[in-house]
Design a protein around this motif. Structure first.
Motif, mmCIF file in Angstrom:
data_model
loop_
_atom_site.group_PDB
_atom_site.id
_atom_site.type_symbol
_atom_site.label_atom_id
_atom_site.label_comp_id
_atom_site.label_asym_id
_atom_site.label_seq_id
_atom_site.Cartn_x
_atom_site.Cartn_y
_atom_site.Cartn_z
ATOM 1 N N ALA A 12 5.835 23.155 -0.482
ATOM 2 C CA ALA A 12 5.195 24.082 0.452
ATOM 3 C C ALA A 12 5.987 24.179 1.752
ATOM 4 O O ALA A 12 6.199 25.277 2.282
ATOM 5 C CB ALA A 12 3.756 23.624 0.735
ATOM 6 N N VAL A 13 6.410 23.039 2.264
ATOM 7 C CA VAL A 13 7.210 23.037 3.494
ATOM 8 C C VAL A 13 8.501 23.820 3.290
ATOM 9 O O VAL A 13 8.900 24.633 4.140
ATOM 10 C CB VAL A 13 7.505 21.584 3.930
ATOM 11 N N SER A 14 9.147 23.601 2.152
ATOM 12 C CA SER A 14 10.383 24.327 1.861
ATOM 13 C C SER A 14 10.142 25.835 1.830
ATOM 14 O O SER A 14 10.931 26.611 2.391
ATOM 15 C CB SER A 14 10.955 23.857 0.521
ATOM 16 N N MET A 15 9.054 26.257 1.190
ATOM 17 C CA MET A 15 8.736 27.684 1.091
ATOM 18 C C MET A 15 8.390 28.295 2.448
ATOM 19 O O MET A 15 8.525 29.506 2.657
ATOM 20 C CB MET A 15 7.554 27.885 0.146
ATOM 21 N N ALA A 16 7.930 27.464 3.379
ATOM 22 C CA ALA A 16 7.497 27.969 4.686
ATOM 23 C C ALA A 16 8.657 28.214 5.645
ATOM 24 O O ALA A 16 8.470 28.853 6.691
ATOM 25 C CB ALA A 16 6.503 26.992 5.316
ATOM 26 N N ILE A 17 9.840 27.695 5.316
ATOM 27 C CA ILE A 17 10.979 27.785 6.231
ATOM 28 C C ILE A 17 11.768 29.066 5.965
ATOM 29 O O ILE A 17 12.291 29.275 4.872
ATOM 30 C CB ILE A 17 11.900 26.562 6.086
ATOM 31 N N ALA A 35 20.687 28.145 2.849
ATOM 32 C CA ALA A 35 21.017 27.256 1.736
ATOM 33 C C ALA A 35 19.861 27.186 0.749
ATOM 34 O O ALA A 35 18.748 26.801 1.116
ATOM 35 C CB ALA A 35 21.338 25.859 2.252
ATOM 36 N N GLY A 36 20.141 27.562 -0.506
ATOM 37 C CA GLY A 36 19.157 27.377 -1.550
ATOM 38 C C GLY A 36 19.360 26.063 -2.285
ATOM 39 O O GLY A 36 18.450 25.512 -2.882
ATOM 40 N N THR A 37 20.591 25.548 -2.211
ATOM 41 C CA THR A 37 20.915 24.288 -2.858
ATOM 42 C C THR A 37 21.868 23.501 -1.968
ATOM 43 O O THR A 37 22.252 23.960 -0.890
ATOM 44 C CB THR A 37 21.515 24.527 -4.258
ATOM 45 N N VAL A 38 22.249 22.311 -2.402
ATOM 46 C CA VAL A 38 22.979 21.404 -1.519
ATOM 47 C C VAL A 38 24.446 21.783 -1.336
ATOM 48 O O VAL A 38 25.073 21.344 -0.377
ATOM 49 C CB VAL A 38 22.895 19.948 -2.027
ATOM 50 N N TYR A 39 25.005 22.581 -2.244
ATOM 51 C CA TYR A 39 26.420 22.942 -2.145
ATOM 52 C C TYR A 39 26.565 24.394 -1.721
ATOM 53 O O TYR A 39 25.823 25.261 -2.179
ATOM 54 C CB TYR A 39 27.131 22.743 -3.488
ATOM 55 N N THR A 97 16.771 23.969 15.170
ATOM 56 C CA THR A 97 16.327 24.141 13.777
ATOM 57 C C THR A 97 15.018 23.390 13.553
ATOM 58 O O THR A 97 14.097 23.900 12.895
ATOM 59 C CB THR A 97 17.394 23.638 12.802
ATOM 60 N N ALA A 98 14.911 22.193 14.099
ATOM 61 C CA ALA A 98 13.667 21.430 13.976
ATOM 62 C C ALA A 98 12.512 22.149 14.666
ATOM 63 O O ALA A 98 11.389 22.194 14.155
ATOM 64 C CB ALA A 98 13.855 20.035 14.565
ATOM 65 N N GLU A 99 12.797 22.733 15.835
ATOM 66 C CA GLU A 99 11.750 23.443 16.567
ATOM 67 C C GLU A 99 11.310 24.711 15.828
ATOM 68 O O GLU A 99 10.123 25.052 15.810
ATOM 69 C CB GLU A 99 12.246 23.773 17.978
ATOM 70 N N LEU A 100 12.267 25.416 15.215
ATOM 71 C CA LEU A 100 11.906 26.579 14.415
ATOM 72 C C LEU A 100 11.091 26.163 13.194
ATOM 73 O O LEU A 100 10.129 26.848 12.815
ATOM 74 C CB LEU A 100 13.161 27.334 13.973
ATOM 75 N N THR A 101 11.470 25.060 12.561
ATOM 76 C CA THR A 101 10.695 24.550 11.431
ATOM 77 C C THR A 101 9.267 24.239 11.866
ATOM 78 O O THR A 101 8.300 24.558 11.158
ATOM 79 C CB THR A 101 11.364 23.289 10.850
ATOM 80 N N GLN A 102 9.139 23.652 13.029
ATOM 81 C CA GLN A 102 7.817 23.389 13.591
ATOM 82 C C GLN A 102 7.020 24.692 13.718
ATOM 83 O O GLN A 102 5.831 24.753 13.361
ATOM 84 C CB GLN A 102 7.973 22.729 14.961
ATOM 85 N N ALA A 103 7.678 25.748 14.207
ATOM 86 C CA ALA A 103 7.007 27.045 14.386
ATOM 87 C C ALA A 103 6.622 27.663 13.043
ATOM 88 O O ALA A 103 5.527 28.229 12.895
ATOM 89 C CB ALA A 103 7.907 27.991 15.166
ATOM 90 N N PHE A 104 7.515 27.564 12.042
ATOM 91 C CA PHE A 104 7.216 28.120 10.724
ATOM 92 C C PHE A 104 6.026 27.404 10.089
ATOM 93 O O PHE A 104 5.172 28.032 9.455
ATOM 94 C CB PHE A 104 8.432 28.019 9.798
ATOM 95 N N LEU A 105 5.977 26.083 10.252
ATOM 96 C CA LEU A 105 4.857 25.322 9.697
ATOM 97 C C LEU A 105 3.560 25.654 10.426
ATOM 98 O O LEU A 105 2.499 25.796 9.817
ATOM 99 C CB LEU A 105 5.147 23.828 9.767
ATOM 100 N N PRO A 205 17.506 21.734 1.640
ATOM 101 C CA PRO A 205 18.670 22.313 2.318
ATOM 102 C C PRO A 205 18.229 23.515 3.159
ATOM 103 O O PRO A 205 17.420 24.335 2.703
ATOM 104 C CB PRO A 205 19.580 22.750 1.166
ATOM 105 N N VAL A 206 18.744 23.619 4.372
ATOM 106 C CA VAL A 206 18.350 24.719 5.263
ATOM 107 C C VAL A 206 19.497 25.714 5.439
ATOM 108 O O VAL A 206 19.325 26.911 5.258
ATOM 109 C CB VAL A 206 17.891 24.187 6.636
ATOM 110 N N PHE A 207 20.680 25.231 5.807
ATOM 111 C CA PHE A 207 21.815 26.138 5.931
ATOM 112 C C PHE A 207 23.116 25.395 5.695
ATOM 113 O O PHE A 207 23.197 24.180 5.823
ATOM 114 C CB PHE A 207 21.851 26.842 7.299
ATOM 115 N N HIS A 208 24.136 26.173 5.320
ATOM 116 C CA HIS A 208 25.503 25.679 5.239
ATOM 117 C C HIS A 208 26.262 26.232 6.440
ATOM 118 O O HIS A 208 26.284 27.446 6.662
ATOM 119 C CB HIS A 208 26.174 26.138 3.941
ATOM 120 N N VAL A 209 26.865 25.330 7.202
ATOM 121 C CA VAL A 209 27.560 25.732 8.420
ATOM 122 C C VAL A 209 28.929 26.304 8.092
ATOM 123 O O VAL A 209 29.658 25.764 7.258
ATOM 124 C CB VAL A 209 27.710 24.530 9.379
ATOM 125 N N SER A 210 29.260 27.404 8.743
ATOM 126 C CA SER A 210 30.616 27.940 8.653
ATOM 127 C C SER A 210 31.491 27.238 9.688
ATOM 128 O O SER A 210 31.018 26.846 10.766
ATOM 129 C CB SER A 210 30.630 29.450 8.928
#
Length: 240
Positions: A12-17, A35-39, A97-105, A205-210
């Motif tokens: 649920a947390v993953s779907m909320a982000i 990021a949908g997966t770890v790579y 990113t943590a603060e945005l996750t807080q807002a999404f939740l 996984p949330v994002f892959h950095v360029s």
């Protein structure tokens, strides 16, 4: 720890982000990708697992986990569903990113608290059980091999397995991946690894950095490395 020990709540947390929203806001839309997966794509290892953002589905999963929504807030076992998130400040993208996750939740009725410290303090908080979720940045090590980073993060005896995740099937696959040398067989192994991680939500996984680089005129012999931010060799020169 806490409610995140329930796989349904992790899902649920993953779907909320909103990962694209994080990339747009935190990385200015150019510093990475959802990021949908770890790579990341382009390295030859990424399984076809899209980044899913579905707040309605997240609420369905919370209900399946036994949570009840009262007055716009989710309750679990008679207590507010509350998640403590820990991260550190030395990676600039992590605190926002943590603060945005807080807002999404919060948008779906989950109370989240964010604590930001230095790397050492963050690790101490995790070790002390003060984190239900923790946000960290990792690379697939300089050679780009897919095995090492997951061995340390998700294997039962992994040195950085702070969440104490343990899955014998995943352990065996990770061992097989490190002892198999045929490329196609390794790809099949790590595809299965990624499917387990996604279905069990062992990691989100949330994002892959360029690798974004800015230089001044006169820089020669420098190339952007796919997995390292700092990659300077004897060939790198800067002339006036």
């Amino acid at each position: 720890s806490g409610p995140m020990s329930n796989p349904l709540i992790r899902q649920a947390v993953s779907m909320a982000i909103d990962r694209q929203g994080v990339v747009n806001a935190v990385l200015s839309g150019v510093g990475g990708e959802p990021a949908g997966t770890v790579y990341p794509d382009g390295k030859g290892w990424a399984a076809d697992i899209p980044a899913k953002y579905d707040p309605a589905k997240a609420e369905e999963l919370l209900a399946q986990a036994g949570a009840v929504k009262e007055g716009g807030k989710w309750m679990l076992d008679g207590e507010p569903l509350e998640i403590d998130i820990v991260t550190y400040s030395s990676r600039a993208a992590l605190p926002p990113t943590a603060e945005l996750t807080q807002a999404f939740l919060s948008a779906i009725g989950i109370t989240a608290n964010v604590k930001v410290g230095e790397w050492g303090a963050s690790n101490d908080a995790i070790a002390d059980g003060a984190a239900d979720m923790f946000l960290q940045a990792w690379v697939t090590t300089p050679q780009g091999d897919p095995g090492a980073v997951l061995d340390t993060l998700l294997k039962s005896d992994g040195g950085s397995n702070s969440g104490k995740y343990s899955n014998p099937a995943l352990d065996k696959l990770l061992d097989d991946g490190r002892s198999t040398f045929e490329q196609e067989k390794r790809e099949a192994i790590y595809d299965e690894v990624q499917q387990i991680i996604a279905s069990d939500t062992a990691m989100i996984p949330v994002f892959h950095v360029s690798q974004v680089n800015v230089s001044k005129p006169g820089l020669t012999g420098y190339a952007v490395h796919p997995t390292e931010t700092y990659w300077i060799t004897h060939e790198t020169k800067l002339s006036e």
